[in-house]
Design a protein around this motif. Structure first.
Motif, PDB file in Angstrom:
ATOM      1  N   HIS A   1      -1.999   5.168   4.005  1.00 45.57           N
ATOM      2  CA  HIS A   1      -1.689   6.607   4.015  1.00 45.57           C
ATOM      3  C   HIS A   1      -2.953   7.446   4.182  1.00 45.57           C
ATOM      4  O   HIS A   1      -3.353   8.187   3.275  1.00 45.57           O
ATOM      5  CB  HIS A   1      -0.973   7.000   2.724  1.00 45.57           C
ATOM      6  CG  HIS A   1       0.405   6.459   2.593  1.00 45.57           C
ATOM      7  ND1 HIS A   1       1.485   6.985   3.277  1.00 45.57           N
ATOM      8  CD2 HIS A   1       0.889   5.407   1.869  1.00 45.57           C
ATOM      9  CE1 HIS A   1       2.570   6.302   2.973  1.00 45.57           C
ATOM     10  NE2 HIS A   1       2.233   5.334   2.128  1.00 45.57           N
TER      11      HIS A   1
ATOM     12  N   TRP B   1      -3.072  11.129   3.172  1.00 49.36           N
ATOM     13  CA  TRP B   1      -3.178  11.548   1.777  1.00 49.36           C
ATOM     14  C   TRP B   1      -4.599  11.975   1.411  1.00 49.36           C
ATOM     15  O   TRP B   1      -4.865  12.318   0.265  1.00 49.36           O
ATOM     16  CB  TRP B   1      -2.757  10.403   0.858  1.00 49.36           C
ATOM     17  CG  TRP B   1      -1.280  10.136   0.854  1.00 49.36           C
ATOM     18  CD1 TRP B   1      -0.313  10.797   1.564  1.00 49.36           C
ATOM     19  CD2 TRP B   1      -0.595   9.128   0.095  1.00 49.36           C
ATOM     20  NE1 TRP B   1       0.922  10.268   1.303  1.00 49.36           N
ATOM     21  CE2 TRP B   1       0.784   9.239   0.400  1.00 49.36           C
ATOM     22  CE3 TRP B   1      -1.007   8.151  -0.810  1.00 49.36           C
ATOM     23  CZ2 TRP B   1       1.750   8.414  -0.171  1.00 49.36           C
ATOM     24  CZ3 TRP B   1      -0.057   7.326  -1.377  1.00 49.36           C
ATOM     25  CH2 TRP B   1       1.314   7.441  -1.070  1.00 49.36           C
TER      26      TRP B   1
ATOM     27  N   TYR C   1      -4.101  16.862  -2.493  1.00 52.09           N
ATOM     28  CA  TYR C   1      -2.914  17.083  -3.303  1.00 52.09           C
ATOM     29  C   TYR C   1      -1.928  18.077  -2.700  1.00 52.09           C
ATOM     30  O   TYR C   1      -0.903  18.392  -3.305  1.00 52.09           O
ATOM     31  CB  TYR C   1      -3.313  17.474  -4.728  1.00 52.09           C
ATOM     32  CG  TYR C   1      -3.686  16.246  -5.513  1.00 52.09           C
ATOM     33  CD1 TYR C   1      -2.729  15.550  -6.232  1.00 52.09           C
ATOM     34  CD2 TYR C   1      -4.988  15.731  -5.472  1.00 52.09           C
ATOM     35  CE1 TYR C   1      -3.039  14.388  -6.917  1.00 52.09           C
ATOM     36  CE2 TYR C   1      -5.307  14.565  -6.140  1.00 52.09           C
ATOM     37  CZ  TYR C   1      -4.335  13.897  -6.857  1.00 52.09           C
ATOM     38  OH  TYR C   1      -4.635  12.724  -7.519  1.00 52.09           O
TER      39      TYR C   1
ATOM     40  N   GLN D   1      -0.313  17.064  -0.320  1.00 47.29           N
ATOM     41  CA  GLN D   1       0.651  16.079   0.169  1.00 47.29           C
ATOM     42  C   GLN D   1       1.623  15.696  -0.958  1.00 47.29           C
ATOM     43  O   GLN D   1       1.227  15.053  -1.932  1.00 47.29           O
ATOM     44  CB  GLN D   1      -0.071  14.828   0.679  1.00 47.29           C
ATOM     45  CG  GLN D   1      -1.177  15.110   1.680  1.00 47.29           C
ATOM     46  CD  GLN D   1      -0.661  15.862   2.895  1.00 47.29           C
ATOM     47  OE1 GLN D   1       0.397  15.562   3.432  1.00 47.29           O
ATOM     48  NE2 GLN D   1      -1.429  16.856   3.338  1.00 47.29           N
ATOM     49  N   PRO D   2       2.908  16.074  -0.823  1.00 45.86           N
ATOM     50  CA  PRO D   2       3.892  15.789  -1.887  1.00 45.86           C
ATOM     51  C   PRO D   2       4.031  14.310  -2.201  1.00 45.86           C
ATOM     52  O   PRO D   2       4.212  13.937  -3.368  1.00 45.86           O
ATOM     53  CB  PRO D   2       5.203  16.352  -1.312  1.00 45.86           C
ATOM     54  CG  PRO D   2       4.786  17.356  -0.286  1.00 45.86           C
ATOM     55  CD  PRO D   2       3.507  16.838   0.291  1.00 45.86           C
ATOM     56  N   GLU D   3       3.941  13.448  -1.167  1.00 44.05           N
ATOM     57  CA  GLU D   3       4.089  12.016  -1.404  1.00 44.05           C
ATOM     58  C   GLU D   3       2.937  11.464  -2.243  1.00 44.05           C
ATOM     59  O   GLU D   3       3.133  10.546  -3.043  1.00 44.05           O
ATOM     60  CB  GLU D   3       4.190  11.266  -0.083  1.00 44.05           C
ATOM     61  CG  GLU D   3       5.488  11.525   0.673  1.00 44.05           C
ATOM     62  CD  GLU D   3       5.576  10.689   1.930  1.00 44.05           C
ATOM     63  OE1 GLU D   3       4.614   9.949   2.234  1.00 44.05           O
ATOM     64  OE2 GLU D   3       6.604  10.783   2.626  1.00 44.05           O
ATOM     65  N   LEU D   4       1.749  12.017  -2.066  1.00 40.43           N
ATOM     66  CA  LEU D   4       0.609  11.605  -2.894  1.00 40.43           C
ATOM     67  C   LEU D   4       0.853  11.994  -4.352  1.00 40.43           C
ATOM     68  O   LEU D   4       0.624  11.192  -5.266  1.00 40.43           O
ATOM     69  CB  LEU D   4      -0.689  12.243  -2.394  1.00 40.43           C
ATOM     70  CG  LEU D   4      -1.886  12.070  -3.341  1.00 40.43           C
ATOM     71  CD1 LEU D   4      -2.298  10.611  -3.444  1.00 40.43           C
ATOM     72  CD2 LEU D   4      -3.062  12.931  -2.884  1.00 40.43           C
ATOM     73  N   ARG D   5       1.324  13.210  -4.552  1.00 38.32           N
ATOM     74  CA  ARG D   5       1.577  13.666  -5.923  1.00 38.32           C
ATOM     75  C   ARG D   5       2.592  12.757  -6.611  1.00 38.32           C
ATOM     76  O   ARG D   5       2.443  12.408  -7.780  1.00 38.32           O
ATOM     77  CB  ARG D   5       2.054  15.123  -5.916  1.00 38.32           C
ATOM     78  CG  ARG D   5       1.055  16.100  -5.329  1.00 38.32           C
ATOM     79  CD  ARG D   5       1.326  17.526  -5.764  1.00 38.32           C
ATOM     80  NE  ARG D   5       2.606  18.034  -5.319  1.00 38.32           N
ATOM     81  CZ  ARG D   5       2.832  18.657  -4.162  1.00 38.32           C
ATOM     82  NH1 ARG D   5       1.823  18.807  -3.302  1.00 38.32           N
ATOM     83  NH2 ARG D   5       4.028  19.119  -3.848  1.00 38.32           N
ATOM     84  N   ARG D   6       3.623  12.350  -5.873  1.00 39.66           N
ATOM     85  CA  ARG D   6       4.628  11.460  -6.440  1.00 39.66           C
ATOM     86  C   ARG D   6       4.027  10.093  -6.773  1.00 39.66           C
ATOM     87  O   ARG D   6       4.298   9.517  -7.833  1.00 39.66           O
ATOM     88  CB  ARG D   6       5.761  11.284  -5.426  1.00 39.66           C
ATOM     89  CG  ARG D   6       6.910  10.407  -5.855  1.00 39.66           C
ATOM     90  CD  ARG D   6       7.800  11.102  -6.856  1.00 39.66           C
ATOM     91  NE  ARG D   6       7.421  10.777  -8.238  1.00 39.66           N
ATOM     92  CZ  ARG D   6       7.645  11.562  -9.280  1.00 39.66           C
ATOM     93  NH1 ARG D   6       8.238  12.724  -9.117  1.00 39.66           N
ATOM     94  NH2 ARG D   6       7.289  11.202 -10.480  1.00 39.66           N
ATOM     95  N   TYR D   7       3.185   9.591  -5.873  1.00 41.36           N
ATOM     96  CA  TYR D   7       2.557   8.277  -6.060  1.00 41.36           C
ATOM     97  C   TYR D   7       1.685   8.268  -7.313  1.00 41.36           C
ATOM     98  O   TYR D   7       1.760   7.346  -8.141  1.00 41.36           O
ATOM     99  CB  TYR D   7       1.722   7.932  -4.832  1.00 41.36           C
ATOM    100  CG  TYR D   7       1.029   6.593  -4.900  1.00 41.36           C
ATOM    101  CD1 TYR D   7       1.639   5.444  -4.406  1.00 41.36           C
ATOM    102  CD2 TYR D   7      -0.252   6.471  -5.449  1.00 41.36           C
ATOM    103  CE1 TYR D   7       1.003   4.200  -4.460  1.00 41.36           C
ATOM    104  CE2 TYR D   7      -0.900   5.238  -5.514  1.00 41.36           C
ATOM    105  CZ  TYR D   7      -0.273   4.116  -5.015  1.00 41.36           C
ATOM    106  OH  TYR D   7      -0.901   2.893  -5.083  1.00 41.36           O
TER     107      TYR D   7
ATOM    108  N   ASP E   1       3.786   8.566 -10.533  1.00 43.37           N
ATOM    109  CA  ASP E   1       4.439   7.286 -10.841  1.00 43.37           C
ATOM    110  C   ASP E   1       3.437   6.277 -11.399  1.00 43.37           C
ATOM    111  O   ASP E   1       3.765   5.487 -12.292  1.00 43.37           O
ATOM    112  CB  ASP E   1       5.105   6.717  -9.589  1.00 43.37           C
ATOM    113  CG  ASP E   1       6.370   7.475  -9.209  1.00 43.37           C
ATOM    114  OD1 ASP E   1       6.889   8.237 -10.051  1.00 43.37           O
ATOM    115  OD2 ASP E   1       6.835   7.317  -8.057  1.00 43.37           O
TER     116      ASP E   1
END
Length: 424
Positions: free
Chosen positions: A123, A126, A150, A152-158, A161
């Motif tokens: 990614h 990211w 940050y 990038q929403p997918e990075l924040r989720r990663y 988690d």
């Protein structure tokens, strides 16, 4: 201007708890979790309640600094540095720590990763890029790292988690967040709110900026006070500068903010000097007493409890010289004092400087703590009006009774000496 927002409530177990920082690589000749575990009974006897582990994850190879690299150039957030052991070893260590009544805090490094992070290869979007399309370092001087983006929403989720993973799978109790002010506030608000749904987690930000408390952090570094201590020890600033700094702090931070007080940590030890070298042996004790008696949470960096003068290497193997030392009993007394004295956690504080002597009282219900510290290399005398402080006390370090009566109290303190009195 004072922030009207109340900071989020910390876990109840953090009240009266001293933080102890663990540099796993340098703690033992083996530099492993299993070898470190042998020290747990000693740390329990010392009285510390929170063990903060420097990053435990695999370290990147690309542009690595030194032979072993920086703990803060992480290649896999879900992995364990094989030099330290395995996931099974770490899980067992956390369980051992919990059985001894202590908590575990992990170093969280989410501003940047190593250049060979498994995230960068899958990614690259990211990461922060310049106008030419090149990925930026985490900081201009941190050439072994790549900065995360940050937006990038997918990075924040990663990352969120991942934070949940170490709580759910390993039962850790808190995070110390590296350069927390480099990461956007909107991420911290979302992520901290989510992990607090799992269990009460203590959040410490490596920053002294008040806005981080509004994002869910309970505790921040009191860096300005640390640098003032250094300047006072060198005779470059007066002791009288402490009081206005503490008053500004109270005015600027949200109500309930916890501040971490320290005379050393991994950065200051490696890049400046150990406290006993930087401040001087006697002054190091005087400022340590201050860290344990002012409002805040004290930190002990591994080796301080034996008066270590070793300036530990950052990127290579370099062991702490464990030895018999009078500093051990000194820190045991301080930790006991802090843990067993409610006035030092919840008490109202009243302070003033008398030349090189800082004098203050802390009162909570029927308990009073009176502390006087000579922060100078010269003998000092002090005459105190006893109104409001009369009574029968115990001096903590000598464990001897101390009576305050009459209209004035005359105190004479040797260079860098202190008197710590408790009543109630």
């Amino acid at each position: 201007m004072k922030d009207s927002i109340q900071t989020s409530l910390p876990p109840s177990w953090s009240t009266g708890a001293v933080i102890y920082q663990v540099n796993t690589r340098q703690f033992t000749p083996e530099g492993t979790f299993k070898a470190f575990a042998k020290h747990l009974p000693r740390l329990q006897k010392l009285g510390v309640k929170i063990l903060w582990f420097m990053p435990i994850h695999p370290i990147g190879q690309v542009d690595r600094k030194g032979k072993l690299g920086s703990y803060y150039a992480i290649s896999d957030y879900y992995g364990i540095n094989p030099e330290f052991g395995s996931k099974t070893d770490f899980k067992k260590l956390v369980q051992q720590i919990h059985k001894l009544g202590m908590k575990v805090m992990l170093d969280l490094v989410v501003n940047h990763t190593a250049w060979d992070s498994n995230m960068l290869s899958t990614h690259p979007e990211w990461y922060k890029h310049n106008k030419k399309g090149d990925i930026l370092p985490g900081h201009p001087e941190w050439t072994d790292t790549a900065k995360l983006d940050y937006d990038q929403p997918e990075l924040r989720r990663y990352i969120t988690d991942m934070m949940k993973y170490w709580i759910n799978e390993f039962d850790i109790d808190g995070y110390r967040c590296d350069v927390a002010h480099f990461v956007p506030d909107f991420f911290w608000r979302e992520a901290i709110a989510e992990i607090q749904k799992i269990k009460p987690v203590l959040m410490l930000a490596e920053s002294d900026l008040p806005w981080l408390h509004r994002c869910g952090f309970h505790m921040t570094y009191s860096t300005k006070l640390y640098w003032l201590f250094n300047a006072i020890a060198k005779g470059k600033r007066p002791v009288s500068a402490i009081v206005p700094m503490l008053k500004r702090e109270k005015a600027e931070y949200p109500a309930g903010s916890m501040r971490m007080r320290f005379t050393s940590n991994h950065d200051e030890n490696s890049w400046v000097d150990p406290a006993v070298t930087r401040l001087g042996t006697k002054a190091a004790k005087a400022f340590a007493v201050l860290c344990f008696t002012l409002h805040g949470t004290p930190l002990i960096y591994n080796g301080q409890e034996v008066g270590s003068k070793r300036k530990l290497k950052f990127f290579d193997k370099d062991e702490i010289p464990w030895q018999e030392s009078p500093f051990t009993e000194f820190y045991q007394k301080l930790v006991q004092l802090y843990g067993e004295t409610p006035a030092l956690h919840a008490g109202e504080i009243s302070y003033k400087s008398h030349g090189p002597i800082l004098l203050f009282t802390r009162k909570f219900q029927q308990e009073t703590a009176l502390i006087a510290i000579n922060l100078s290399p010269e003998k000092q005398k002090l005459s105190i009006n006893t109104r409001g402080i009369k009574g029968e006390y115990t001096e903590v370090f000598s464990n001897k009774p101390f009576s305050i009566e009459g209209k004035t109290l005359e105190i004479e303190l040797k260079p860098w000496a202190y008197i710590t009195l408790i009543k109630g």
